[in-house]
Design an enzyme around this catalytic site. Structure first.
Site, PDB file in Angstrom:
ATOM      1  N   ASN A   9      37.776  30.702  39.048  1.00 27.35           N
ATOM      2  CA  ASN A   9      38.713  31.735  39.512  1.00 27.35           C
ATOM      3  C   ASN A   9      37.873  32.825  40.169  1.00 27.35           C
ATOM      4  O   ASN A   9      37.290  33.668  39.482  1.00 27.35           O
ATOM      5  CB  ASN A   9      39.504  32.276  38.305  1.00 27.35           C
ATOM      6  N   TRP A  10      37.834  32.781  41.507  1.00 31.24           N
ATOM      7  CA  TRP A  10      36.957  33.729  42.213  1.00 31.24           C
ATOM      8  C   TRP A  10      37.537  35.145  42.271  1.00 31.24           C
ATOM      9  O   TRP A  10      36.866  36.058  42.715  1.00 31.24           O
ATOM     10  CB  TRP A  10      36.682  33.220  43.631  1.00 31.24           C
ATOM     11  N   LYS A  11      38.799  35.295  41.892  1.00 25.94           N
ATOM     12  CA  LYS A  11      39.450  36.616  41.975  1.00 25.94           C
ATOM     13  C   LYS A  11      39.295  37.158  43.404  1.00 25.94           C
ATOM     14  O   LYS A  11      39.312  36.376  44.344  1.00 25.94           O
ATOM     15  CB  LYS A  11      38.905  37.536  40.875  1.00 25.94           C
ATOM     16  N   HIS A 102      48.269  35.473  35.193  1.00 27.52           N
ATOM     17  CA  HIS A 102      46.966  35.967  34.723  1.00 27.52           C
ATOM     18  C   HIS A 102      47.129  37.408  34.228  1.00 27.52           C
ATOM     19  O   HIS A 102      47.902  38.171  34.800  1.00 27.52           O
ATOM     20  CB  HIS A 102      45.951  35.893  35.874  1.00 27.52           C
ATOM     21  N   GLU A 157      44.235  32.941  27.199  1.00 24.74           N
ATOM     22  CA  GLU A 157      43.423  33.952  27.870  1.00 24.74           C
ATOM     23  C   GLU A 157      43.567  35.311  27.168  1.00 24.74           C
ATOM     24  O   GLU A 157      44.389  36.136  27.557  1.00 24.74           O
ATOM     25  CB  GLU A 157      43.920  34.044  29.320  1.00 24.74           C
ATOM     26  N   SER A 197      35.040  35.014  29.635  1.00 28.05           N
ATOM     27  CA  SER A 197      33.584  35.068  29.406  1.00 28.05           C
ATOM     28  C   SER A 197      32.940  33.705  29.165  1.00 28.05           C
ATOM     29  O   SER A 197      31.927  33.619  28.458  1.00 28.05           O
ATOM     30  CB  SER A 197      33.252  36.016  28.245  1.00 28.05           C
ATOM     31  N   GLY A 217      35.730  33.092  35.497  1.00 27.90           N
ATOM     32  CA  GLY A 217      35.690  34.150  36.498  1.00 27.90           C
ATOM     33  C   GLY A 217      34.262  34.424  36.928  1.00 27.90           C
ATOM     34  O   GLY A 217      33.696  33.735  37.775  1.00 27.90           O
TER      35      GLY A 217
HETATM   36  P1  PGA Z   1      35.677  35.882  33.170  1.00 31.74           P
HETATM   37  O1  PGA Z   1      37.163  35.808  33.732  1.00 31.74           O
HETATM   38  O2  PGA Z   1      35.154  34.494  33.115  1.00 31.74           O
HETATM   39  O3  PGA Z   1      34.918  36.752  34.168  1.00 31.74           O
HETATM   40  O4  PGA Z   1      35.747  36.510  31.835  1.00 31.74           O
HETATM   41  C1  PGA Z   1      38.027  34.836  33.265  1.00 31.74           C
HETATM   42  C2  PGA Z   1      39.385  35.015  33.861  1.00 31.74           C
HETATM   43  O5  PGA Z   1      39.819  36.166  33.988  1.00 31.74           O
HETATM   44  O6  PGA Z   1      40.047  34.076  34.280  1.00 31.74           O
END
Ligand code: PGA
Length: 233
Positions: A9-11, A102, A157, A197, A217
């Site tokens: 998930n590159w956001k 999300h 999540e 994480s 992420g």
């Molecule tokens: P993260 O994000 O791996 O940076 O904690 C995960 C997510 O929000 O999907």
């Protein structure tokens, strides 16, 4: 047994040029790496603007494992007069998966569970699999029951586990196991992912507690950490 789904998930990161660089680096760094390629499938969820470019590139590249493309969001509506929205129908043929609900969308964009329900219906009608993000069972819309367990994926999540400024703070694996076991029994045998994480150091431990894949992420942005995760699957 589900094949592990490893979702990047590159956001709001990477333009089309950077997306292609990442893909080429992934190919180069995984080509000679010992990977259990039959165990997993990769899904890249880039920003909308990168989707056509990644698809075109993937058509002329071959990987040792399956690489699919997903989106990070979708309109709760059909095609029509909805400025700024991208519908499931428009993305049909371009993506196989789409993240919905999300916690960052719930928090920053006012996404409600009712909207998530509409998004799920729009996606399933186009044969795109929703990846439904939920912190608790109330976040999972009731209409999911009307769709078969192979038409959607759920991601546990906990928002408190999402990395902040590159600092990882994953959920206690015992809690992940408890939630996954509980949701399998009460919601249904949907594929259950964990997100928050995930990084090369905790991948093995999280797979042992029955996570059937991850949404990643921060650690998906660099190819080195992403391949570090794949090497542990
Ligand atoms: P993260 O994000 O791996 O940076 O904690 C995960 C997510 O929000 O999907």
């Amino acid at each position: 047994m589900y094949k592990k789904l490893i979702v990047a998930n590159w956001k709001s990161n990477k333009n089309p040029e950077e997306a292609v660089q990442w893909l080429e680096e992934l190919k180069q760094k995984t080509e000679n790496l010992a990977l259990k390629t039959e165990n997993f499938e990769v899904v890249i969820c880039p920003p909308f603007i990168d989707i056509p470019t990644l698809n075109n590139r993937l058509k002329v590249m071959s990987f040792k494992f399956q690489v699919k493309v997903g989106a990070q969001d979708v309109s709760p509506f059909d095609n029509g007069s909805y400025t700024g929205a991208v519908s499931a129908k428009q993305m049909q043929g371009l993506i196989d998966y789409c993240i919905v609900g999300h916690s960052e969308r719930r928090k920053n964009f006012g996404e409600t569970t009712a909207m998530v329900a509409s998004k799920i219906s729009q996606l399933v009608s186009q044969k795109i699999k929703p990846i439904i993000c939920a912190e608790n069972q109330e976040n999972i819309p009731d209409n999911l029951k009307s769709f078969s367990t192979d038409s959607a994926v759920i991601m546990f999540e906990p928002s408190s586990a999402i990395s902040i400024n590159g600092v990882f703070r994953a959920e206690d694996p015992a809690e992940v196991q408890k939630v996954i076991t509980d949701w399998k029994a009460t919601v249904g045998n949907y594929q259950m992912l964990y997100g928050g994480s995930v990084n090369p150091e905790n991948t093995k431990q999280l797979l042992e507690v029955r996570a059937e894949g991850f949404v990643i992420g921060k650690a998906s942005l660099s190819v080195d950490s992403f391949t570090g995760i794949l090497a542990n699957v």
